[in-house]
Design a protein around this motif. Structure first.
Motif, PDB file in Angstrom:
ATOM      1  N   THR A  61      56.986   9.890 134.562  1.00 58.86           N
ATOM      2  CA  THR A  61      56.507  11.273 134.611  1.00 58.86           C
ATOM      3  C   THR A  61      56.812  11.929 133.260  1.00 58.86           C
ATOM      4  OG1 THR A  61      58.612  12.047 135.537  1.00 58.86           O
ATOM      5  CG2 THR A  61      56.859  11.526 137.103  1.00 58.86           C
ATOM      6  N   GLU A 118      47.896   5.344 138.591  1.00 59.36           N
ATOM      7  CA  GLU A 118      49.098   6.180 138.658  1.00 59.36           C
ATOM      8  C   GLU A 118      50.193   5.453 137.901  1.00 59.36           C
ATOM      9  OE1 GLU A 118      49.805   6.686 142.853  1.00 59.36           O
ATOM     10  OE2 GLU A 118      48.281   8.257 143.010  1.00 59.36           O
ATOM     11  N   GLY A 136      49.071  12.828 135.836  1.00 62.85           N
ATOM     12  CA  GLY A 136      48.451  12.701 137.147  1.00 62.85           C
ATOM     13  C   GLY A 136      47.702  11.384 137.157  1.00 62.85           C
ATOM     14  N   ARG A 137      46.772  11.272 138.068  1.00 60.66           N
ATOM     15  CA  ARG A 137      45.912  10.092 138.095  1.00 60.66           C
ATOM     16  C   ARG A 137      44.977  10.147 136.888  1.00 60.66           C
ATOM     17  NH1 ARG A 137      44.327  10.262 144.523  1.00 60.66           N
ATOM     18  NH2 ARG A 137      46.325   9.422 145.237  1.00 60.66           N
TER      19      ARG A 137
END
Length: 145
Positions: free
Chosen positions: A84, A80, A115-116
């Motif tokens: 963003t 992660e 996302g992951r």
């Protein structure tokens, strides 16, 4: 688009001066996860289930360090990011050269949302420090805009 303009599409930068490079904008790892039990993917989506993941343990390398390290053995992990994406079109995210040159990598992806992401680690393993720059967002090709 110049690499510095990517800051309008990426939020949560830890240190803009370091993360913006001649090639693009580097993303930093906030968490490394281990998949403990399998997820499920079916044809119609009625049986779609997330895998159960756990945060991988971190250790101190030196007592004076501000951040800990992940000691990753060979295998597959999920990472992660601290950052963003806020893009209206997909941006290319690829493994940072420093990570790839040490044998670890993730797939190159076209994303509008982070996302992951799976991270593959070589047989010798790798050590990642918290907030290490592991991926690079590349500026979109001017021709494809």
């Amino acid at each position: 688009m110049r690499p510095s303009e990517l800051t309008t599409l990426v939020s949560g930068l830890l240190h803009e001066e370091t993360q913006v490079t001649d090639r693009g904008l580097d993303l930093t790892v906030s968490e490394v996860l281990t998949v403990e039990t399998p997820g499920r993917v079916d044809f119609g989506g009625d049986e779609l289930r997330h895998a159960n993941c756990a945060a991988h343990e971190k250790v101190w390398r030196n007592d004076e360090d501000d951040y800990q390290w992940w000691h990753l053995e060979a295998g597959q992990y999920l990472v992660e990011y601290n950052e963003t994406l806020d893009a209206d079109r997909p941006l290319r995210v690829q493994t940072r050269d420093a990570v790839r040159e040490r044998g670890a990598f993730h797939p190159t992806l076209e994303l509008t949302d982070l996302g992951r992401i799976p991270l593959s680690v070589p047989p010798g393993g790798i050590r990642l420090k918290e907030n290490a720059r592991i991926s690079t967002v590349l500026p979109p090709d001017e021709e494809s805009e």
